[in-house]
Design a protein around this motif. Structure first.
Motif, PDB file in Angstrom:
ATOM      1  N   GLY A 116     -12.040   5.323  10.409  1.00 28.45           N
ATOM      2  CA  GLY A 116     -12.125   6.581   9.699  1.00 28.45           C
ATOM      3  C   GLY A 116     -12.367   6.446   8.203  1.00 28.45           C
ATOM      4  N   GLY A 117     -12.424   5.199   7.706  1.00 26.68           N
ATOM      5  CA  GLY A 117     -12.764   5.001   6.301  1.00 26.68           C
ATOM      6  C   GLY A 117     -11.716   4.314   5.451  1.00 26.68           C
ATOM      7  N   MET A 118     -10.516   4.085   5.977  1.00 18.30           N
ATOM      8  CA  MET A 118      -9.503   3.370   5.209  1.00 18.30           C
ATOM      9  C   MET A 118      -9.924   1.912   5.041  1.00 18.30           C
ATOM     10  SD  MET A 118      -5.398   2.928   6.007  1.00 18.30           S
ATOM     11  CE  MET A 118      -5.062   4.690   5.814  1.00 18.30           C
ATOM     12  N   THR A 119      -9.754   1.359   3.847  1.00 21.55           N
ATOM     13  CA  THR A 119     -10.077  -0.051   3.670  1.00 21.55           C
ATOM     14  C   THR A 119      -9.136  -0.903   4.516  1.00 21.55           C
ATOM     15  OG1 THR A 119      -8.634  -0.312   1.748  1.00 21.55           O
ATOM     16  CG2 THR A 119     -10.921   0.297   1.315  1.00 21.55           C
ATOM     17  N   GLU A 120      -9.630  -2.046   4.926  1.00 21.44           N
ATOM     18  CA  GLU A 120      -8.858  -2.915   5.809  1.00 21.44           C
ATOM     19  C   GLU A 120      -7.510  -3.288   5.192  1.00 21.44           C
ATOM     20  OE1 GLU A 120     -11.602  -6.083   6.599  1.00 21.44           O
ATOM     21  OE2 GLU A 120     -13.097  -4.705   7.417  1.00 21.44           O
ATOM     22  N   SER A 121      -7.521  -3.667   3.927  1.00 18.85           N
ATOM     23  CA  SER A 121      -6.275  -4.112   3.297  1.00 18.85           C
ATOM     24  C   SER A 121      -5.343  -2.954   2.971  1.00 18.85           C
ATOM     25  CB  SER A 121      -6.576  -4.927   2.041  1.00 18.85           C
ATOM     26  OG  SER A 121      -7.016  -6.214   2.395  1.00 18.85           O
ATOM     27  N   ARG A 122      -5.877  -1.757   2.726  1.00 18.88           N
ATOM     28  CA  ARG A 122      -5.000  -0.598   2.559  1.00 18.88           C
ATOM     29  C   ARG A 122      -4.270  -0.326   3.867  1.00 18.88           C
ATOM     30  NH1 ARG A 122      -2.852   1.113  -1.735  1.00 18.88           N
ATOM     31  NH2 ARG A 122      -4.835   1.402  -2.823  1.00 18.88           N
ATOM     32  N   TRP A 123      -4.973  -0.481   4.994  1.00 10.80           N
ATOM     33  CA  TRP A 123      -4.328  -0.319   6.292  1.00 10.80           C
ATOM     34  C   TRP A 123      -3.236  -1.365   6.489  1.00 10.80           C
ATOM     35  CZ3 TRP A 123      -4.094  -3.490  10.662  1.00 10.80           C
ATOM     36  CH2 TRP A 123      -3.592  -2.877  11.816  1.00 10.80           C
TER      37      TRP A 123
END
Length: 231
Positions: free
Chosen positions: A107-114
Protein backbone atom coordinates in the motif's frame (compact mmCIF):
# COMPACT_ATOMS: atom_id res chain seq x y z
CA UNK A 1 31.29 -1.43 21.17
CA UNK A 2 28.78 -4.13 22.13
CA UNK A 3 26.66 -5.14 19.15
CA UNK A 4 23.72 -7.54 19.07
CA UNK A 5 22.92 -9.22 15.76
CA UNK A 6 19.56 -10.93 15.26
CA UNK A 7 19.95 -13.18 12.25
CA UNK A 8 23.00 -15.19 11.17
CA UNK A 9 22.30 -15.62 7.47
CA UNK A 10 24.32 -14.05 4.69
CA UNK A 11 24.31 -10.43 5.91
CA UNK A 12 24.22 -11.33 9.62
CA UNK A 13 27.14 -13.73 9.21
CA UNK A 14 29.15 -11.17 7.24
CA UNK A 15 28.56 -8.48 9.85
CA UNK A 16 29.45 -10.87 12.67
CA UNK A 17 32.76 -11.63 10.97
CA UNK A 18 33.54 -8.02 10.13
CA UNK A 19 32.56 -6.48 13.46
CA UNK A 20 34.47 -9.05 15.52
CA UNK A 21 37.54 -8.54 13.30
CA UNK A 22 37.34 -4.82 14.13
CA UNK A 23 37.37 -5.58 17.84
CA UNK A 24 33.68 -5.12 18.64
CA UNK A 25 32.00 -7.48 21.09
CA UNK A 26 29.28 -9.26 19.12
CA UNK A 27 26.30 -11.19 20.47
CA UNK A 28 24.66 -13.16 17.67
CA UNK A 29 21.29 -14.91 17.65
CA UNK A 30 19.02 -16.77 15.25
CA UNK A 31 15.69 -18.58 15.33
CA UNK A 32 17.31 -21.98 15.92
CA UNK A 33 19.00 -21.10 19.19
CA UNK A 34 22.57 -20.47 20.41
CA UNK A 35 23.69 -24.08 19.99
CA UNK A 36 23.26 -23.76 16.20
CA UNK A 37 25.80 -20.92 16.15
CA UNK A 38 28.74 -22.71 17.77
CA UNK A 39 30.75 -22.91 14.53
CA UNK A 40 30.34 -19.18 13.84
CA UNK A 41 31.23 -18.44 17.46
CA UNK A 42 34.42 -20.51 17.25
CA UNK A 43 35.40 -18.83 13.98
CA UNK A 44 34.78 -15.26 15.10
CA UNK A 45 34.76 -15.07 18.88
CA UNK A 46 31.19 -13.79 18.84
CA UNK A 47 28.96 -14.96 21.69
CA UNK A 48 25.93 -17.06 20.63
CA UNK A 49 22.84 -15.93 22.53
CA UNK A 50 19.05 -15.96 22.38
CA UNK A 51 17.15 -13.39 20.36
CA UNK A 52 16.09 -11.65 23.57
CA UNK A 53 19.69 -11.50 24.79
CA UNK A 54 20.87 -10.05 21.48
CA UNK A 55 18.26 -7.29 21.72
CA UNK A 56 19.55 -6.36 25.17
CA UNK A 57 23.24 -6.78 24.34
CA UNK A 58 24.57 -3.29 24.01
CA UNK A 59 24.68 -0.03 22.09
CA UNK A 60 23.62 -1.32 18.65
CA UNK A 61 21.24 -4.09 17.60
CA UNK A 62 21.17 -5.27 13.97
CA UNK A 63 17.97 -6.96 12.80
CA UNK A 64 18.79 -8.97 9.68
CA UNK A 65 16.12 -11.60 9.10
CA UNK A 66 13.66 -12.16 6.22
CA UNK A 67 10.92 -9.52 6.13
CA UNK A 68 8.13 -12.05 6.57
CA UNK A 69 9.74 -13.31 9.79
CA UNK A 70 9.78 -9.92 11.50
CA UNK A 71 6.28 -10.36 13.03
CA UNK A 72 7.43 -13.68 14.53
CA UNK A 73 9.92 -11.91 16.81
CA UNK A 74 8.79 -11.61 20.45
CA UNK A 75 6.39 -8.69 20.87
CA UNK A 76 8.28 -7.60 23.97
CA UNK A 77 11.69 -7.94 22.32
CA UNK A 78 12.82 -4.41 23.14
CA UNK A 79 10.96 -3.94 26.42
CA UNK A 80 13.38 -2.41 28.91
CA UNK A 81 15.98 -1.59 26.25
CA UNK A 82 17.23 1.99 26.51
CA UNK A 83 15.99 4.46 23.91
CA UNK A 84 19.67 5.23 23.27
CA UNK A 85 20.23 1.78 21.75
CA UNK A 86 20.36 2.07 17.96
CA UNK A 87 18.47 -0.54 15.92
CA UNK A 88 19.65 -1.21 12.35
CA UNK A 89 17.35 -2.79 9.78
CA UNK A 90 19.10 -4.49 6.86
CA UNK A 91 15.99 -6.09 5.37
CA UNK A 92 14.45 -6.16 1.92
CA UNK A 93 10.95 -7.11 0.82
CA UNK A 94 10.90 -9.94 -1.72
CA UNK A 95 7.17 -10.68 -2.18
CA UNK A 96 7.47 -12.92 -5.23
CA UNK A 97 10.49 -14.90 -4.06
CA UNK A 98 10.25 -15.30 -0.28
CA UNK A 99 8.01 -13.06 1.81
CA UNK A 100 4.58 -13.17 0.23
CA UNK A 101 2.39 -10.08 0.23
CA UNK A 102 2.71 -7.60 3.09
CA UNK A 103 -0.27 -5.36 2.54
CA UNK A 104 1.08 -2.26 4.29
CA UNK A 105 4.17 -2.30 2.07
CA UNK A 106 2.08 -3.02 -1.00
CA UNK A 107 0.00 0.00 0.00
CA UNK A 108 3.01 2.33 -0.06
CA UNK A 109 4.64 2.10 3.37
CA UNK A 110 8.43 1.94 3.12
CA UNK A 111 9.88 -1.42 4.05
CA UNK A 112 11.84 -0.11 7.03
CA UNK A 113 8.94 2.00 8.32
CA UNK A 114 6.94 -1.23 8.39
CA UNK A 115 9.77 -2.96 10.27
CA UNK A 116 9.91 -0.11 12.78
CA UNK A 117 6.17 -0.46 13.40
CA UNK A 118 6.54 -4.21 13.95
CA UNK A 119 9.47 -3.78 16.35
CA UNK A 120 7.91 -0.73 18.05
CA UNK A 121 11.33 0.90 17.80
CA UNK A 122 12.89 3.48 15.48
CA UNK A 123 15.32 1.90 13.03
CA UNK A 124 18.14 3.02 10.76
CA UNK A 125 18.18 1.43 7.30
CA UNK A 126 21.49 0.29 5.82
CA UNK A 127 23.42 -2.78 4.57
CA UNK A 128 20.37 -3.74 2.47
CA UNK A 129 21.71 -2.79 -0.96
CA UNK A 130 25.02 -4.69 -0.98
CA UNK A 131 25.75 -8.37 -1.60
CA UNK A 132 26.87 -10.15 1.57
CA UNK A 133 30.07 -11.35 -0.13
CA UNK A 134 30.93 -7.76 -1.07
CA UNK A 135 30.16 -6.59 2.47
CA UNK A 136 32.55 -9.23 3.75
CA UNK A 137 35.36 -8.74 1.23
CA UNK A 138 35.27 -5.33 -0.44
CA UNK A 139 35.73 -2.82 2.37
CA UNK A 140 38.60 -0.39 1.74
CA UNK A 141 40.34 2.39 3.68
CA UNK A 142 38.79 5.85 3.63
CA UNK A 143 39.99 7.87 0.65
CA UNK A 144 40.47 4.87 -1.63
CA UNK A 145 39.35 5.84 -5.16
CA UNK A 146 36.13 4.05 -6.08
CA UNK A 147 35.41 3.02 -2.49
CA UNK A 148 31.94 1.45 -2.34
CA UNK A 149 29.36 3.66 -0.64
CA UNK A 150 26.28 2.59 1.32
CA UNK A 151 23.15 4.70 1.86
CA UNK A 152 21.98 5.22 5.45
CA UNK A 153 18.41 6.37 6.13
CA UNK A 154 16.85 7.25 9.47
CA UNK A 155 15.02 9.87 11.48
CA UNK A 156 17.33 10.30 14.49
CA UNK A 157 20.50 12.29 13.67
CA UNK A 158 22.48 10.78 16.57
CA UNK A 159 21.55 7.23 15.63
CA UNK A 160 22.27 7.83 11.98
CA UNK A 161 25.67 9.37 12.77
CA UNK A 162 26.65 6.32 14.85
CA UNK A 163 25.61 3.94 12.06
CA UNK A 164 27.48 5.99 9.47
CA UNK A 165 30.59 5.72 11.62
CA UNK A 166 30.23 1.92 11.70
CA UNK A 167 29.77 1.84 7.92
CA UNK A 168 33.02 3.78 7.54
CA UNK A 169 34.81 1.43 9.98
CA UNK A 170 33.73 -1.49 7.82
CA UNK A 171 35.41 0.09 4.81
CA UNK A 172 32.56 1.82 2.98
CA UNK A 173 31.63 5.46 2.44
CA UNK A 174 28.39 6.24 4.28
CA UNK A 175 25.92 8.44 2.39
CA UNK A 176 23.07 10.16 4.22
CA UNK A 177 19.95 8.95 2.40
CA UNK A 178 17.48 11.10 4.32
CA UNK A 179 14.63 10.11 6.62
CA UNK A 180 13.20 6.63 7.04
CA UNK A 181 10.27 7.62 4.82
CA UNK A 182 12.81 8.28 2.06
CA UNK A 183 14.40 4.84 2.45
CA UNK A 184 12.37 3.60 -0.53
CA UNK A 185 15.18 5.17 -2.56
CA UNK A 186 17.45 2.25 -1.55
CA UNK A 187 14.92 -0.58 -1.75
CA UNK A 188 15.18 -3.40 -4.33
CA UNK A 189 14.59 -2.21 -7.87
CA UNK A 190 16.15 1.24 -7.33
CA UNK A 191 19.36 2.47 -9.00
CA UNK A 192 21.52 1.94 -5.88
CA UNK A 193 20.39 -1.63 -5.22
CA UNK A 194 23.25 -4.14 -5.61
CA UNK A 195 25.33 -1.79 -7.77
CA UNK A 196 28.45 -1.05 -5.64
CA UNK A 197 28.47 2.64 -6.59
CA UNK A 198 30.91 5.07 -5.00
CA UNK A 199 29.56 8.00 -2.96
CA UNK A 200 28.84 10.21 -5.97
CA UNK A 201 27.14 7.32 -7.73
CA UNK A 202 24.98 6.57 -4.70
CA UNK A 203 23.89 10.20 -4.44
CA UNK A 204 22.97 10.25 -8.11
CA UNK A 205 21.16 6.93 -7.77
CA UNK A 206 19.15 8.07 -4.76
CA UNK A 207 18.16 11.23 -6.61
CA UNK A 208 17.12 9.30 -9.72
CA UNK A 209 15.01 6.68 -7.88
CA UNK A 210 11.31 6.36 -8.69
CA UNK A 211 8.80 5.80 -5.91
CA UNK A 212 6.68 3.55 -8.12
CA UNK A 213 7.10 -0.08 -7.13
CA UNK A 214 7.93 -2.09 -10.22
CA UNK A 215 5.91 -5.28 -10.93
CA UNK A 216 8.97 -7.42 -10.19
CA UNK A 217 8.94 -6.13 -6.61
CA UNK A 218 5.16 -6.28 -6.14
CA UNK A 219 3.38 -9.29 -4.69
CA UNK A 220 1.15 -11.42 -6.89
CA UNK A 221 -1.85 -13.57 -6.00
CA UNK A 222 0.48 -16.60 -6.07
CA UNK A 223 3.22 -15.11 -3.86
CA UNK A 224 5.54 -16.31 -2.58
CA UNK A 225 7.39 -18.63 -4.86
CA UNK A 226 11.13 -19.12 -4.61
CA UNK A 227 14.17 -17.19 -5.77
CA UNK A 228 14.53 -19.77 -8.55
CA UNK A 229 10.84 -19.51 -9.51
CA UNK A 230 9.29 -16.24 -8.32
CA UNK A 231 5.49 -16.26 -8.08
Amino acid sequence: MKIGIIGAGNIGGALTRRFTALGHEVFVANSRGPESLEDLARETGAKPVTVQEAAHAGEVVVVTIPEARIPELPKDLFDGVSDNVVVIDTGNYYPRERDGRIEEIEGGMTESRWVAHQLKRPVVKTFNNIYAKHLLERGQPAGTPGRIALPVAGDNPRAKALVMRLVDELGFDPVDAGSLDESWRQQPGTPVYATDFDADGVRRGLSAASEERKPQWTGSSASPGTFEKPA
